[in-house]
Scaffold this motif. Structure first.
Motif, PDB file in Angstrom:
ATOM      1  N   VAL B  61     -68.342  42.552 -23.869  1.00 13.02           N
ATOM      2  CA  VAL B  61     -67.353  42.657 -22.802  1.00 13.02           C
ATOM      3  C   VAL B  61     -66.149  41.830 -23.233  1.00 13.02           C
ATOM      4  CG1 VAL B  61     -69.091  42.929 -21.006  1.00 13.02           C
ATOM      5  CG2 VAL B  61     -68.294  40.644 -21.600  1.00 13.02           C
ATOM      6  N   ARG B  62     -65.051  41.954 -22.497  1.00 15.37           N
ATOM      7  CA  ARG B  62     -63.893  41.142 -22.868  1.00 15.37           C
ATOM      8  C   ARG B  62     -63.135  40.667 -21.626  1.00 15.37           C
ATOM      9  NH1 ARG B  62     -58.770  44.823 -24.942  1.00 15.37           N
ATOM     10  NH2 ARG B  62     -58.509  46.045 -23.050  1.00 15.37           N
ATOM     11  N   PHE B  63     -62.392  39.591 -21.821  1.00 20.40           N
ATOM     12  CA  PHE B  63     -61.436  39.181 -20.810  1.00 20.40           C
ATOM     13  C   PHE B  63     -60.250  40.116 -20.997  1.00 20.40           C
ATOM     14  CE2 PHE B  63     -64.041  35.501 -21.473  1.00 20.40           C
ATOM     15  CZ  PHE B  63     -64.142  34.924 -20.218  1.00 20.40           C
ATOM     16  N   ALA B  64     -59.795  40.750 -19.930  1.00 17.55           N
ATOM     17  CA  ALA B  64     -58.662  41.675 -20.057  1.00 17.55           C
ATOM     18  C   ALA B  64     -57.516  40.928 -20.739  1.00 17.55           C
ATOM     19  CB  ALA B  64     -58.239  42.153 -18.681  1.00 17.55           C
ATOM     20  N   TRP B  90     -80.885  41.471 -19.282  1.00 20.03           N
ATOM     21  CA  TRP B  90     -79.611  42.170 -19.246  1.00 20.03           C
ATOM     22  C   TRP B  90     -79.640  43.342 -20.223  1.00 20.03           C
ATOM     23  CZ3 TRP B  90     -74.985  40.456 -16.623  1.00 20.03           C
ATOM     24  CH2 TRP B  90     -75.188  39.299 -15.834  1.00 20.03           C
ATOM     25  N   THR B  91     -79.260  44.524 -19.749  1.00 21.62           N
ATOM     26  CA  THR B  91     -79.267  45.688 -20.616  1.00 21.62           C
ATOM     27  C   THR B  91     -77.842  46.213 -20.762  1.00 21.62           C
ATOM     28  OG1 THR B  91     -81.397  46.192 -19.651  1.00 21.62           O
ATOM     29  CG2 THR B  91     -80.416  47.883 -21.055  1.00 21.62           C
ATOM     30  N   PHE B  92     -77.400  46.332 -22.012  1.00 21.01           N
ATOM     31  CA  PHE B  92     -76.027  46.781 -22.285  1.00 21.01           C
ATOM     32  C   PHE B  92     -76.043  48.155 -22.956  1.00 21.01           C
ATOM     33  CE2 PHE B  92     -75.677  42.246 -21.910  1.00 21.01           C
ATOM     34  CZ  PHE B  92     -74.446  42.051 -21.279  1.00 21.01           C
ATOM     35  N   HIS B  93     -75.195  49.072 -22.473  1.00 16.42           N
ATOM     36  CA  HIS B  93     -75.080  50.397 -23.071  1.00 16.42           C
ATOM     37  C   HIS B  93     -73.799  50.458 -23.889  1.00 16.42           C
ATOM     38  CE1 HIS B  93     -78.428  51.544 -20.568  1.00 16.42           C
ATOM     39  NE2 HIS B  93     -77.813  50.916 -19.560  1.00 16.42           N
ATOM     40  N   THR B 148     -82.954  39.043 -23.183  1.00 19.06           N
ATOM     41  CA  THR B 148     -83.852  38.376 -22.246  1.00 19.06           C
ATOM     42  C   THR B 148     -83.620  36.879 -22.338  1.00 19.06           C
ATOM     43  OG1 THR B 148     -85.432  40.102 -22.763  1.00 19.06           O
ATOM     44  CG2 THR B 148     -86.245  38.230 -21.479  1.00 19.06           C
ATOM     45  N   LEU B 149     -83.441  36.260 -21.164  1.00 18.35           N
ATOM     46  CA  LEU B 149     -83.173  34.832 -21.123  1.00 18.35           C
ATOM     47  C   LEU B 149     -84.429  34.063 -20.750  1.00 18.35           C
ATOM     48  CD1 LEU B 149     -79.834  34.962 -19.125  1.00 18.35           C
ATOM     49  CD2 LEU B 149     -80.085  34.625 -21.584  1.00 18.35           C
ATOM     50  N   ALA B 150     -84.590  32.896 -21.307  1.00 14.79           N
ATOM     51  CA  ALA B 150     -85.715  32.042 -20.941  1.00 14.79           C
ATOM     52  C   ALA B 150     -85.451  31.432 -19.564  1.00 14.79           C
ATOM     53  CB  ALA B 150     -85.897  30.948 -21.980  1.00 14.79           C
ATOM     54  N   GLU B 151     -84.207  31.089 -19.336  1.00 11.41           N
ATOM     55  CA  GLU B 151     -83.792  30.485 -18.075  1.00 11.41           C
ATOM     56  C   GLU B 151     -82.406  31.005 -17.742  1.00 11.41           C
ATOM     57  OE1 GLU B 151     -83.630  26.126 -17.028  1.00 11.41           O
ATOM     58  OE2 GLU B 151     -85.216  26.092 -18.561  1.00 11.41           O
ATOM     59  N   GLY B 152     -82.066  30.974 -16.463  1.00 10.84           N
ATOM     60  CA  GLY B 152     -80.745  31.467 -16.091  1.00 10.84           C
ATOM     61  C   GLY B 152     -79.640  30.621 -16.705  1.00 10.84           C
ATOM     62  N   ILE B 153     -78.511  31.226 -17.051  1.00  4.71           N
ATOM     63  CA  ILE B 153     -77.368  30.457 -17.543  1.00  4.71           C
ATOM     64  C   ILE B 153     -76.167  30.777 -16.658  1.00  4.71           C
ATOM     65  CG2 ILE B 153     -78.167  30.219 -19.910  1.00  4.71           C
ATOM     66  CD1 ILE B 153     -76.349  32.482 -20.715  1.00  4.71           C
ATOM     67  N   PRO B 154     -75.175  29.877 -16.634  1.00  8.81           N
ATOM     68  CA  PRO B 154     -74.071  30.028 -15.681  1.00  8.81           C
ATOM     69  C   PRO B 154     -73.321  31.349 -15.829  1.00  8.81           C
ATOM     70  CG  PRO B 154     -73.916  27.931 -16.828  1.00  8.81           C
ATOM     71  CD  PRO B 154     -75.064  28.653 -17.418  1.00  8.81           C
ATOM     72  N   LEU B 156     -73.704  34.698 -18.255  1.00  7.90           N
ATOM     73  CA  LEU B 156     -74.151  35.436 -19.433  1.00  7.90           C
ATOM     74  C   LEU B 156     -73.010  36.256 -20.010  1.00  7.90           C
ATOM     75  CD1 LEU B 156     -76.850  36.510 -21.103  1.00  7.90           C
ATOM     76  CD2 LEU B 156     -75.696  38.570 -20.327  1.00  7.90           C
ATOM     77  N   LEU B 157     -72.227  36.901 -19.096  1.00  8.65           N
ATOM     78  CA  LEU B 157     -71.129  37.734 -19.603  1.00  8.65           C
ATOM     79  C   LEU B 157     -70.168  36.889 -20.437  1.00  8.65           C
ATOM     80  CD1 LEU B 157     -70.355  40.150 -16.646  1.00  8.65           C
ATOM     81  CD2 LEU B 157     -71.641  40.596 -18.741  1.00  8.65           C
ATOM     82  N   GLY B 158     -70.017  35.624 -20.048  1.00  8.23           N
ATOM     83  CA  GLY B 158     -69.130  34.735 -20.796  1.00  8.23           C
ATOM     84  C   GLY B 158     -69.549  34.589 -22.245  1.00  8.23           C
ATOM     85  N   VAL B 159     -70.845  34.449 -22.508  1.00  4.95           N
ATOM     86  CA  VAL B 159     -71.256  34.216 -23.900  1.00  4.95           C
ATOM     87  C   VAL B 159     -71.422  35.504 -24.703  1.00  4.95           C
ATOM     88  CG1 VAL B 159     -72.264  31.941 -23.505  1.00  4.95           C
ATOM     89  CG2 VAL B 159     -73.712  33.973 -23.303  1.00  4.95           C
ATOM     90  N   VAL B 160     -71.266  36.664 -24.056  1.00  5.58           N
ATOM     91  CA  VAL B 160     -71.242  37.901 -24.846  1.00  5.58           C
ATOM     92  C   VAL B 160     -69.844  38.528 -24.803  1.00  5.58           C
ATOM     93  CG1 VAL B 160     -73.702  38.358 -24.578  1.00  5.58           C
ATOM     94  CG2 VAL B 160     -72.095  39.378 -22.945  1.00  5.58           C
ATOM     95  N   ALA B 161     -68.865  37.737 -24.323  1.00  7.99           N
ATOM     96  CA  ALA B 161     -67.478  38.214 -24.306  1.00  7.99           C
ATOM     97  C   ALA B 161     -66.835  37.941 -25.658  1.00  7.99           C
ATOM     98  CB  ALA B 161     -66.709  37.511 -23.195  1.00  7.99           C
ATOM     99  N   ASN B 162     -65.592  38.389 -25.832  1.00  6.58           N
ATOM    100  CA  ASN B 162     -64.897  38.246 -27.118  1.00  6.58           C
ATOM    101  C   ASN B 162     -64.408  36.817 -27.323  1.00  6.58           C
ATOM    102  OD1 ASN B 162     -63.120  38.513 -24.968  1.00  6.58           O
ATOM    103  ND2 ASN B 162     -61.541  39.522 -26.189  1.00  6.58           N
ATOM    104  N   TYR B 163     -65.319  35.900 -27.382  1.00  4.43           N
ATOM    105  CA  TYR B 163     -64.988  34.484 -27.524  1.00  4.43           C
ATOM    106  C   TYR B 163     -66.069  33.856 -28.386  1.00  4.43           C
ATOM    107  CZ  TYR B 163     -63.945  29.679 -26.068  1.00  4.43           C
ATOM    108  OH  TYR B 163     -63.620  28.353 -26.040  1.00  4.43           O
ATOM    109  N   HIS B 164     -65.679  33.310 -29.543  1.00  4.57           N
ATOM    110  CA  HIS B 164     -66.647  32.674 -30.453  1.00  4.57           C
ATOM    111  C   HIS B 164     -67.908  33.518 -30.697  1.00  4.57           C
ATOM    112  CE1 HIS B 164     -64.131  29.364 -30.984  1.00  4.57           C
ATOM    113  NE2 HIS B 164     -64.277  28.845 -29.793  1.00  4.57           N
ATOM    114  N   GLY B 165     -69.071  33.002 -30.244  1.00  2.33           N
ATOM    115  CA  GLY B 165     -70.348  33.632 -30.575  1.00  2.33           C
ATOM    116  C   GLY B 165     -70.506  35.046 -30.055  1.00  2.33           C
ATOM    117  N   GLY B 166     -69.727  35.419 -29.040  1.00  3.67           N
ATOM    118  CA  GLY B 166     -69.860  36.759 -28.482  1.00  3.67           C
ATOM    119  C   GLY B 166     -69.217  37.839 -29.341  1.00  3.67           C
TER     120      GLY B 166
END
Lengths: 312, 515
Positions: B61-64, B90-93, B148-154, B156-166
């Motif tokens: 995903v990305r920040f517009a 979380w399932t991404f298509h 699949t997450l072991a524990e909830g994180i603040p 998720l979309l943030g860490v799969v966005a177009n920023y560093h590790g995502g």
């Protein structure tokens, strides 16, 4: 001659070894951390640790030192910690730009400095002489970065004749165009040195007996000057050029930064700021070697200019 | 004669039309750095590299463009996604037919799995700590990825966005090139990496197969010029189309007044915070820390930096971040009270403390203002000015009694709170990040908020954590400094620039450059 060169080369080994050791120790004593410089200030601690381990920074200092010496002995300057490219490759990539700049500076220095110095000698204690002496004193006292900034202001900003950023790419015309300002600003210091040397060398020679004799024989001024005096006056000038060619490479650091030109100087500052130990070490070894080579070449040049100098 | 003129004119017009057509659109920008770092989005977190990542890579995903608000997250390489009720699966298509640069083929689920696994591996990533809660990343088929997450994180979309590790890299390219990937990064973005000249520039070229359409601009050269005046001069002479600015009122005014520049001032604000080292006497006494808080005059600091680029902030988490506590109660400017507190703590004649500071103006200048403010309240600061990277090392060695630090992070309260105020992050420990104050009063709230599914509850925990940090005077948040760039009026970004996690105006497929 070959024996002379070989002996001179061998005698540089202790010098180089000393330089190597000093450089190795100094950059490690200086605070700073390559891992932080590369990964950025919010890299995680485990990533920083993994990086240090990978780069061998966790090894004891003497192990790192031996590794480094072993590399040098094999003729390898190592690889950059930042980019992973062999240090020698990075050096050779930018070396032509620095040489080009230093040569350009020497060119301006010689072409402007020598005639001015000789003119000053011929018109000794005349107004021209005084003027030139003052100018050269000012030139010597001016730091290279100041002249560079003034030149940029006048020639690049006000008159828009040359670019602010010197990009040494493209055809020969483009390259020379981009080289002009940096070479001139660096060359102006050289002008001052060359002019002073040329003046005093010329004065020395003009006071020699054989000049008086030649004059007494009625040799025309032109011949007296070109044939008898100039050639002998050239020896100290060549020395100065040789000496200062090394200095120009050192001064090129500032010039390269101000004009944003790639080169050895820019590479050194970059490696220093990033704490890229391997690149810094390699650069220092290389620079030391370069200075030694320039000195050697100067000695050889003596022999060519003055047959009395025997290279033994 | 008339005929001749007409012919000449038409020839002229024709050639000029032709040259405009043929004229390649080459944009040159300069950022404040000496060289590119490692151009691998999973490795480098350096400011100057972020803008390159923003143009070469995509995330799921990305920040517009032009926004860094979590509300503006939109599909990028993933067209849609769904999440399980507990928020752990979380399932991404994925979008089909997206091509990697340089003929590295179609981007598929395998590349996404590879990239996220790589980003989570501390041996290959500088941002692995963002992914510690990732239990698994699997490809269900070529175009479906399940996390699949072991524990909830603040976020998720943030860490799969177009920023560093995502950012998604080509698995084949990364494997083939190994350690050299960072000198030839392969992504799917509107611009492809072309050339890197160390210490000089990075060149990107348009990716004609970009899935949102081919870019209007043909190539981008990002030059590394650390001297602000050199950037300004080259911009004035037209050698550069876009430059990183100087974050001062004066600079913004001067640039705007030339009439030949558009000045962009945008988020994120880098929060300048004075961290007080409670492990170092006399700051182990809270009254001394309170005295410092009372001695600081934020208004004056903002006036010094300039209202167009700075704004005061009293909360430990910057404004605009999810979870920022705008209503935090803080100790107001009161130098008299500061002196009283010092006297109560046993220092009627004031104190003298050594403080390490970088030579870089963006921190050194405000530190000098602080020095004067603190001195007026009897707190004498002896500044030890250091070269920037030596300073970074020194403050992480826990040798300074106060640390003035500026940072912009991923805009969720958790990142800031964890890195600066969780006890695990205390400097000079094996899990260190940037907790310079030895603060440990908000650990519980920080940890609880991370996996709190109820949004209101999460916000309350974050607000609570910030209040606790302010009450303990772990640090004194001072002001935020916004990002500043100038561009030629010929450059049209193609979007409204309000914020950029790439810390610069990213050029997109819609950006244009007039001749």
């Amino acid at each position: 001659m070959a024996g002379f060169i070989l002996r001179r080369l061998l005698s540089t080994i202790p010098t180089l070894l000393g330089v190597l050791t000093i450089v190795f120790v100094m950059i490690r004593v200086a605070p700073g951390d390559p891992a932080l410089a590369i990964l950025g200030d919010n890299a995680s601690q485990e990533a920083l640790d993994a990086f240090r381990e990978r780069m061998g920074l966790n090894d004891p200092m003497w192990v790192q030192y031996l590794d480094f010496l072993r590399g040098i002995a094999r003729g390898s300057l190592g690889e950059s910690m930042i980019s992973g490219t062999p240090v020698l490759t990075s050096i050779l990539e930018v070396l032509p730009y620095t040489l080009e700049l230093a040569l350009g500076a020497v060119f301006f220095g010689v072409v402007i400095g020598t005639p001015l110095g000789i003119m000053a000698a011929l018109k000794r204690n005349g107004w021209l002489d005084y003027l030139l002496r003052v100018v050269s004193l000012v030139g010597l006292s001016f730091p290279a970065f100041l002249t560079a900034i003034l030149l940029i202001l006048w020639l690049a900003i006000d008159w828009r004749l040359f670019p602010v950023i010197s990009t040494p790419t493209g055809g020969i015309g483009d390259r020379l165009y981009n080289l002009f300002l940096p070479a001139l600003s660096l060359g102006l210091i050289m002008v001052a040195y060359v002019m002073r040397t040329a003046r005093s060398a010329m004065l020395d020679v003009l006071g020699e007996d054989y000049i008086r004799t030649a004059r007494a024989k009625g040799a025309p001024m032109r011949r007296l000057f070109l044939h008898h005096a100039l050639r002998n006056a050239l020896i100290p000038i060549v020395t100065v050029i040789g000496l200062y060619f090394g200095l120009m490479i050192g001064n090129a650091v500032l010039t390269e930064i101000i004009f944003n030109r790639p080169g050895l100087g820019k590479l050194i500052v970059l490696a220093l700021n990033q704490r890229d130990y391997s690149t810094l070490q390699g650069l220092m070894v290389f620079s030391a070697f370069l200075v030694v080579m320039v000195n050697l070449l100067t000695d050889i040049a003596y022999g060519l200019v003055d047959p009395r100098v025997k290279l033994k | 004669m008339k005929f001749l003129n007409a012919t000449a004119l038409s020839v002229l017009l024709a050639t000029s039309a032709l040259t405009t057509d043929l004229h390649a659109q080459e944009l040159t920008m300069a950022v404040s750095a000496q060289s590119a770092g490692q151009l691998d989005p999973h490795v480098s977190t350096r400011t100057e590299d972020k803008i390159v990542f923003g143009m070469v890579f995509n995330g799921l995903v990305r920040f517009a463009p032009g926004s860094m608000s979590g509300e503006d997250i939109e599909p990028d390489l993933a067209e849609s996604w769904e999440t399980s009720e507990d928020g752990l699966v979380w399932t991404f298509h994925l979008r089909q037919g997206v091509q990697f640069h340089g003929g590295y083929g179609e981007m598929t689920a395998a590349d996404v799995v590879y990239s996220l696994t790589r980003a989570a591996d501390p041996d290959r990533s500088g941002v692995s700590s963002d992914y510690t809660q990732f239990a698994s990343v699997e490809a269900l088929d070529d175009y479906t990825v399940q996390i699949t997450l072991a524990e909830g994180i603040p976020s998720l979309l943030g860490v799969v966005a177009n920023y560093h590790g995502g950012n998604i890299v080509s698995a084949r390219a990364a494997e083939e090139m190994g350690e050299n990937f960072h000198t030839n990064p392969i992504g799917t973005g509107p611009f492809a990496f072309d050339e890197l000249a160390e210490g000089q520039f990075v060149r990107l070229v348009a990716n004609p197969d970009y899935f949102r359409g081919a870019p209007e601009i043909d190539s981008i050269t990002i030059r590394y010029i650390s001297s602000a005046s050199a950037r300004d001069l080259a911009f004035q002479t037209g050698e550069l189309d876009m430059i990183a600015g100087t974050r001062e009122d004066r600079w913004v005014t001067n640039m705007t007044e030339t009439g030949e520049a558009v000045v962009d001032v945008f988020e994120p604000g880098e929060l300048r915070t004075l961290h007080i080292n409670a492990a170092m006497p006399p700051f182990d006494d809270i009254r001394v820390r309170q005295a410092v808080a009372h001695a600081v005059n934020r208004e004056e600091l903002v006036a010094f930096m300039g209202a167009s680029v700075a704004r005061a902030n009293e909360a430990p988490v910057p404004d605009g971040y999810l979870g920022h506590n705008a209503d935090v109660t803080f100790l107001a400017y009161d130098p008299e009270r500061a002196r009283e507190l010092l006297a109560e703590a046993g220092y009627p004649d004031g104190i003298t403390v050594p403080v390490a500071i970088t030579e870089r103006a963006s921190l050194f200048a405000p530190m000098q203002v602080l020095q004067a403010q603190l001195a007026a309240a009897g707190i004498n600061v002896e500044l030890e000015v250091m070269e920037h990277s030596a300073w970074h090392a020194a403050i992480r060695d826990d040798v300074s009694s106060m640390v003035l630090y500026g940072a912009a992070r991923f805009p969720v309260a958790d990142t800031y709170l964890t890195q600066f105020y969780h006890s695990d992050s205390i400097v000079n420990t094996p899990t260190a990040v940037t907790n310079f104050s030895h603060c440990d009063v908000a650990d519980d709230q920080i940890v609880q908020a991370r996996s709190e599914a109820d949004m209101d509850m999460q916000m309350a925990l974050w607000a609570d954590a910030q209040q606790a940090i302010v009450d303990e005077v772990c640090s004194i948040p001072l002001f935020e400094l916004l990002q500043v760039f100038a561009r030629s009026p010929d450059v049209d970004l193609g979007y409204e620039l309000e914020g950029s996690l790439s810390l610069g105006p990213v050029i997109t497929e819609q950006s244009t450059l007039a001749d």
